[in-house]
Design an enzyme around this catalytic site. Structure first.
Site, PDB file in Angstrom:
ATOM      1  N   ASP A  22       0.841  -1.195   0.000  1.00  0.00           N
ATOM      2  CA  ASP A  22       0.000   0.000   0.000  1.00  0.00           C
ATOM      3  C   ASP A  22       0.882   1.253   0.000  1.00  0.00           C
ATOM      4  OD1 ASP A  22      -1.936   1.898   0.415  1.00  0.00           O
ATOM      5  OD2 ASP A  22      -2.263   1.389   2.534  1.00  0.00           O
ATOM      6  N   ASN A  29      -0.209   4.536  -0.321  1.00  0.00           N
ATOM      7  CA  ASN A  29      -0.767   5.799   0.206  1.00  0.00           C
ATOM      8  C   ASN A  29      -1.457   5.598   1.551  1.00  0.00           C
ATOM      9  OD1 ASN A  29      -2.907   4.334  -0.691  1.00  0.00           O
ATOM     10  ND2 ASN A  29      -3.892   5.999  -1.811  1.00  0.00           N
ATOM     11  N   ASP A  83      -3.911   3.893   2.750  1.00  0.00           N
ATOM     12  CA  ASP A  83      -5.363   3.788   2.973  1.00  0.00           C
ATOM     13  C   ASP A  83      -5.751   2.348   3.344  1.00  0.00           C
ATOM     14  OD1 ASP A  83      -5.019   2.500   0.571  1.00  0.00           O
ATOM     15  OD2 ASP A  83      -6.544   3.649  -0.519  1.00  0.00           O
ATOM     16  N   ASP A  98      -1.845  -1.184  -3.778  1.00  0.00           N
ATOM     17  CA  ASP A  98      -2.090  -0.424  -5.010  1.00  0.00           C
ATOM     18  C   ASP A  98      -0.912  -0.562  -5.974  1.00  0.00           C
ATOM     19  OD1 ASP A  98      -0.163   1.461  -3.939  1.00  0.00           O
ATOM     20  OD2 ASP A  98      -1.786   2.096  -2.600  1.00  0.00           O
ATOM     21  N   ASP A 109      -5.158 -10.103 -15.762  1.00  0.00           N
ATOM     22  CA  ASP A 109      -6.146 -11.158 -15.555  1.00  0.00           C
ATOM     23  C   ASP A 109      -7.333 -10.863 -16.475  1.00  0.00           C
ATOM     24  OD1 ASP A 109      -7.724 -13.152 -14.214  1.00  0.00           O
ATOM     25  OD2 ASP A 109      -6.474 -12.824 -12.452  1.00  0.00           O
ATOM     26  N   ASP A 127      -9.379 -16.115 -16.587  1.00  0.00           N
ATOM     27  CA  ASP A 127     -10.235 -16.510 -15.470  1.00  0.00           C
ATOM     28  C   ASP A 127     -11.432 -17.345 -15.913  1.00  0.00           C
ATOM     29  OD1 ASP A 127     -10.992 -15.899 -12.573  1.00  0.00           O
ATOM     30  OD2 ASP A 127     -12.808 -15.231 -13.608  1.00  0.00           O
ATOM     31  N   GLU A 159      -7.133 -20.571 -16.510  1.00  0.00           N
ATOM     32  CA  GLU A 159      -7.662 -21.210 -15.308  1.00  0.00           C
ATOM     33  C   GLU A 159      -8.705 -22.206 -15.807  1.00  0.00           C
ATOM     34  OE1 GLU A 159      -9.864 -20.192 -11.078  1.00  0.00           O
ATOM     35  OE2 GLU A 159     -10.662 -19.403 -12.932  1.00  0.00           O
ATOM     36  N   HIS A 206      -4.532 -16.967  -5.012  1.00  0.00           N
ATOM     37  CA  HIS A 206      -5.400 -16.171  -4.140  1.00  0.00           C
ATOM     38  C   HIS A 206      -6.706 -16.871  -3.774  1.00  0.00           C
ATOM     39  CE1 HIS A 206      -6.911 -15.805  -8.142  1.00  0.00           C
ATOM     40  NE2 HIS A 206      -8.022 -15.267  -7.689  1.00  0.00           N
ATOM     41  N   ASP A 207      -6.942 -18.052  -4.337  1.00  0.00           N
ATOM     42  CA  ASP A 207      -8.170 -18.792  -4.032  1.00  0.00           C
ATOM     43  C   ASP A 207      -7.910 -19.976  -3.107  1.00  0.00           C
ATOM     44  OD1 ASP A 207      -9.729 -17.238  -5.753  1.00  0.00           O
ATOM     45  OD2 ASP A 207      -9.284 -18.515  -7.476  1.00  0.00           O
TER      46      ASP A 207
END
Ligand code: NOJ
Ligand code: CA
Length: 579
Positions: A21, A23, A25, A29, A98, A208, A265, A338-339
């Site tokens: 990250d 910035n 928040d 990013d 992706d 995907d 995928e 990520h899954d």
């Protein structure tokens, strides 16, 4: 076999929301990614797959795209993306985006127009829309991947606008309407978008949910398989034929002219058909090997999914290697994404080793290095998921209310509906939740693990003081250093031929919990054989040797105990030997 640049790729997946990250928040990013490119270059990777950063309501964390031509303001700007492409290229790193085209977001302009204008919208046929059946039932009993029916009323819940007498199809969340690929206009839109990105300088795409673009017609019910009366959507997909026409068209119109690299995928295909997908003239350059992911998955419910054993893993990867080599195909090999849960927890028997046997757990540095060595030397392209290279583990999940992942929520309610107690259901959520892979990257031991100075969108794994990149970077025995060694080995011209193109042969496949194979290069002169051997258990075991060791290339222990024509392997020892 034709050679391609991507045969020697070593890829790294970035999940933008959780990587870095810039910035503060609390949301990762693109500028954060740019700031870490030197770290990635030093690791040695040469391809990045970036999970979606397009404008999106983030209902499925970006896999619900509301504009295919931009960047979500939370992740940055298009100028940031161009800079990322440029900074990657400068470092010899190719960037893959992706492609999420089996569905879009219900906040995409196409779908919004349909809600507003119904049948008169030019985008009406971009979706699968049907009338509510006269008897008020559903058109079909297909279960969406995240639970519940695939059909929802064509109505905007917030405004009430739309037509409640119509239903639209969504294989995933209600906020992810499926795009109707039977419509040539949809295919043309997707092809146009792919070309637009490729022209900006990316090298290709991870693709995907591609199996979902083709449905079986006419729509009908399939046998119900759970108390909800619905049927796993895979039952329909099994009967869907003709996807090849769409994918060939896409390849001809978009991928081939740019010599793009594509990795699909692809779930649920018959391995006899692998050459259609990724053979010499396949639809894609490569596709992921998900055999270990789907092992024991039965009906798609986590509470019915069996645990993977060492022997089962062996049969998964040996089977995948066999079908890929028959097809002359290059798989993409991975332990995580990520899954999926973090690999130490999924592969190294956590759970069975709890309580009084806890000290026997395989979740150790040696175990993590062993996993890395096993999959890195398979034939195909190794993909590393962010944090895997420092041995990140599953996070702590206390109650379902704390879970962010929509998939976990669907699975929890299905488990409760099937009669599991809260604690039983939570056991499966903890072991398989997608949140495990999505906790922010652990950069250092400062607050929020150096990911951000603001409160992260998903809590940092409490183990970050122990497991973080900074602690490993200068430690030659760290997991990070081990990944660097593996990467360097794949790039070493002495061994690259064997590791990239060499034949794959199982070694003593019947010896229990020994996971070993050889890779033999095809050169006539200077032919090399490497033996990759892992003792996938918590006890020592002896591995017979059929030829002498010329060199020890990689070892996750300091020593190697050789006896006459044999090696006595330590628990979870991994060796890469030149024979
Ligand atoms: C697969 C993606 O990897 C996953 O994160 C997503 O939820 C589904 N496809 C739907 O796009
Ligand atoms: Ca941010």
């Amino acid at each position: 076999m034709q050679t391609h640049w991507w045969h020697s790729a070593i890829a790294y997946q970035i999940y933008p929301k959780s990587f870095m990250d810039s910035n503060n928040d609390g949301i990762g990013d693109i500028r954060g990614i740019i700031s870490k490119l030197d770290y990635l270059q030093d690791l040695g990777i040469n391809v990045i797959w970036l999970s979606p950063a397009y404008p999106s309501p983030l209902a499925d964390e970006g896999y619900d795209v509301s504009d295919y031509y931009g960047v979500d303001p939370r992740f940055g700007t298009l100028a940031d993306m161009d800079e990322l492409i440029h900074e990657c290229n400068k470092r010899g790193i190719k960037l893959l985006l992706d492609l999420v085209a089996s569905h879009c977001s219900d906040e995409h302009a196409w779908f919004k127009d349909v809600i507003k204008n119904g049948k008169t919208s030019p985008y009406y046929d971009y979706f699968y829309i049907v009338d509510v059946p006269a008897d008020g039932t559903l058109p079909t009993n297909w279960r969406s991947y995240f639970g519940g029916s695939v059909w929802s009323p064509l109505v905007d819940e917030n405004t009430g606008e739309g037509d409640k007498n119509k239903l639209y199809l969504h294989s995933f969340l209600k906020k992810q309407p499926d795009l109707n690929w039977e419509n040539p206009a949809v295919r043309a839109e997707i092809a146009k978008n792919i070309n637009w990105w490729l022209n900006r300088g990316i090298a290709g795409f991870r693709i995907d949910a591609i199996i979902n673009i083709k449905k079986a017609f006419p729509f009908k019910d399939y046998p119900a398989d759970a108390p909800d009366g619905l049927s796993n959507i895979s039952n329909m997909l099994e009967e869907a034929h003709g996807i090849g026409e769409f994918l060939t068209e896409l390849r001809q119109k978009s991928f081939d002219p740019h010599n793009a690299f594509t990795v699909g995928e692809v779930f649920d295909i018959d391995t006899n058909h692998i050459s259609e997908w990724i053979g010499e003239n396949g639809y894609f350059s490569s596709m992921f090997d998900f055999s270990a992911t789907i092992y024991g998955a039965k009906d798609g419910f986590w509470h019915n999914k069996e645990k993977l054993t060492a022997e089962a893993y062996k049969s998964c990867i040996f089977g995948a290697m066999e079908s890929a080599s028959k097809a002359g195909a290059f798989l993409s090999n991975k332990l995580e994404n990520h899954d999926e849960p973090r690999c130490p927890n999924y592969y190294l028997w956590e759970g069975e080793n709890e309580g009084e046997n806890a000290d026997k757990s395989g979740i150790t540095d040696e175990g993590k290095k062993m996993l890395a060595g096993i999959y890195f030397c398979l034939r195909g392209i190794p993909f590393i998921y962010q944090g895997q290279e420092i041995g990140m583990e599953n996070t702590e999940i206390i109650a379902i209310g704390d879970v962010h992942d929509c998939s976990s929520q669907g699975q929890y309610y299905s488990a409760i509906e099937a009669g599991l107690t809260n604690e039983e259901a939570m056991y499966h959520i903890r072991r398989l939740s997608r949140d495990n892979a999505r906790t922010p990257m652990q950069w250092d031991s400062s607050a929020y693990a150096g990911f951000s100075k603001g409160i992260p969108w998903l809590p940092i794994n409490p183990n970050y003081k122990k497991i973080n990149a900074a602690a490993q970077l200068n430690d030659k025995n760290s997991i990070h250093a081990f990944y660097k060694q593996l990467i360097a080995l794949r790039k070493n011209p002495n061994y690259a031929q064997a590791l990239i193109y060499g034949d794959f042969t199982p070694y003593l496949p019947n010896q229990k919990n020994l996971l070993a194979y050889t890779r033999t290069s095809k050169e006539r002169i200077g032919k090399k054989t490497l033996l990759i051997a892992a003792n996938f258990q918590n006890e020592p075991q002896t591995m017979p040797l059929t030829s002498p060791i010329k060199k020890i290339l990689i070892n996750n222990y300091e020593d190697i105990k050789t006896a006459e024509n044999a090696i006595s392997l330590n628990p979870y020892q991994l060796l890469i030997l030149k024979l």
